[in-house]
Design an enzyme around this catalytic site. Structure first.
Site, PDB file in Angstrom:
ATOM      1  N   HIS A 109       0.859  -1.185   0.000  1.00  0.00           N
ATOM      2  CA  HIS A 109       0.000   0.000   0.000  1.00  0.00           C
ATOM      3  C   HIS A 109       0.895   1.235   0.000  1.00  0.00           C
ATOM      4  CE1 HIS A 109      -3.682   2.239   0.618  1.00  0.00           C
ATOM      5  NE2 HIS A 109      -3.040   2.978   1.503  1.00  0.00           N
ATOM      6  N   ASP A 150      -7.032  -3.256   3.522  1.00  0.00           N
ATOM      7  CA  ASP A 150      -5.840  -2.551   4.031  1.00  0.00           C
ATOM      8  C   ASP A 150      -5.672  -2.660   5.541  1.00  0.00           C
ATOM      9  OD1 ASP A 150      -5.138  -1.688   1.480  1.00  0.00           O
ATOM     10  OD2 ASP A 150      -6.227   0.188   1.667  1.00  0.00           O
ATOM     11  N   GLU A 179       8.506   1.351  -2.453  1.00  0.00           N
ATOM     12  CA  GLU A 179       7.728   0.124  -2.688  1.00  0.00           C
ATOM     13  C   GLU A 179       8.603  -0.941  -3.342  1.00  0.00           C
ATOM     14  OE1 GLU A 179       3.877   0.499  -4.550  1.00  0.00           O
ATOM     15  OE2 GLU A 179       3.755   2.596  -3.967  1.00  0.00           O
TER      16      GLU A 179
HETATM   17  C1  GRF Z   1       1.354   0.770  -6.200  1.00  0.00           C
HETATM   18  O1  GRF Z   1       1.452   2.110  -5.862  1.00  0.00           O
HETATM   19  C2  GRF Z   1       0.895  -0.036  -5.021  1.00  0.00           C
HETATM   20  O2  GRF Z   1       1.273   0.508  -3.800  1.00  0.00           O
HETATM   21  C3  GRF Z   1      -0.594   0.003  -5.139  1.00  0.00           C
HETATM   22  O3  GRF Z   1      -0.870   0.024  -6.506  1.00  0.00           O
HETATM   23  C4  GRF Z   1       0.264   0.512  -7.223  1.00  0.00           C
HETATM   24  C5  GRF Z   1       0.625  -0.543  -8.207  1.00  0.00           C
HETATM   25  O4  GRF Z   1       1.653  -0.141  -9.046  1.00  0.00           O
HETATM   26  N1  GRF Z   1      -1.183  -1.091  -4.404  1.00  0.00           N
HETATM   27  P1  GRF Z   1       2.351  -1.201  -9.993  1.00  0.00           P
HETATM   28  O5  GRF Z   1       1.240  -1.821 -10.845  1.00  0.00           O
HETATM   29  O6  GRF Z   1       3.033  -2.227  -9.135  1.00  0.00           O
HETATM   30  O7  GRF Z   1       3.295  -0.426 -10.821  1.00  0.00           O
END
Ligand code: GRF
Length: 206
Positions: A109, A150, A179
């Site tokens: 998230h 979440d 991320e």
């Molecule tokens: C990311 O920002 C993630 O945190 C959210 O959705 C987005 C997905 O991005 N759950 P990607 O498809 O991995 O580029």
């Protein structure tokens, strides 16, 4: 080898980051299948390039949520999936699947849960809410998935600063870098059996 499933609806940059990490470190895990609610998401191209089977399952085309869940479970079973990683998957995972894979589903998230999560908090909406709140930090959270959006126990988090000049786009970009760092690491911990759950708290084993 631990068999993984990815669920994604969009571009799949997290899916891609995890794939690269697993390969570079020769970790004992691989993606057995990519599941999407969309017919032709960009993430399917990534799977195709790696020879990973792509499965399009649209919940709306099933007679009932239970039929959809049963089909998903049959597919996951047939691929011998042990861990599910949600990466930009925009549909709710059916309760039957969450129950069968309890403690074995991860999600990323783009904010510091338990803040800025829940229904409607996805994509740009999250970063807009963070900026409007006046908070000076945001970040990313990898958490286990339970039946509440979440809500599951937090595995890893990392913060980023929020600057006065930030727009949802610039903040999203900064968070995305985090991320791509923490999600692969969390998947590594999962497949190496280093995640231990104590109620809402997660212990990372050495
Ligand atoms: C990311 O920002 C993630 O945190 C959210 O959705 C987005 C997905 O991005 N759950 P990607 O498809 O991995 O580029």
């Amino acid at each position: 080898m631990v068999n993984l499933a990815a669920f994604a609806s969009g571009r799949g940059s997290n899916f891609s980051a995890i794939l690269t990490y697993l390969e570079e470190r020769s970790l004992p895990a691989h993606y057995a299948v990519l599941v999407s609610d969309r017919a032709q998401p960009a993430c399917a191209e990534i799977a195709l390039a790696k020879g990973i089977p792509f499965l399009h399952l649209n919940p709306k085309t099933f007679a009932s949520p239970d039929e959809y869940a049963a089909r998903l479970l049959r597919e996951l079973e047939s691929y011998g999936v042990e861990w599910i990683t949600l990466a930009g998957y925009l549909k709710m995972i059916p309760a039957l699947v969450v129950q069968r894979y309890a403690g074995h589903i991860l999600n990323i998230h783009p904010a510091l849960l338990p803040l800025f999560g829940g229904p409607g908090m996805y994509g740009e909406h999250v970063h807009k809410a963070v900026i409007e709140s006046g908070m000076k930090v945001s970040g990313a959270t990898v958490h286990l998935v339970d039946e509440v959006y979440d809500h599951g126990a937090i595995v890893l988090q990392e913060t980023v600063p929020v600057h006065f000049e930030d727009t949802p786009e610039t903040l999203a970009h900064r968070v995305l870098e985090v991320e791509h760092r923490i999600y692969p690491r969390a998947v590594e911990l999962a497949v190496l059996g280093k995640i231990r759950i104590h109620g809402r708290r997660v212990e990372i084993l050495p």
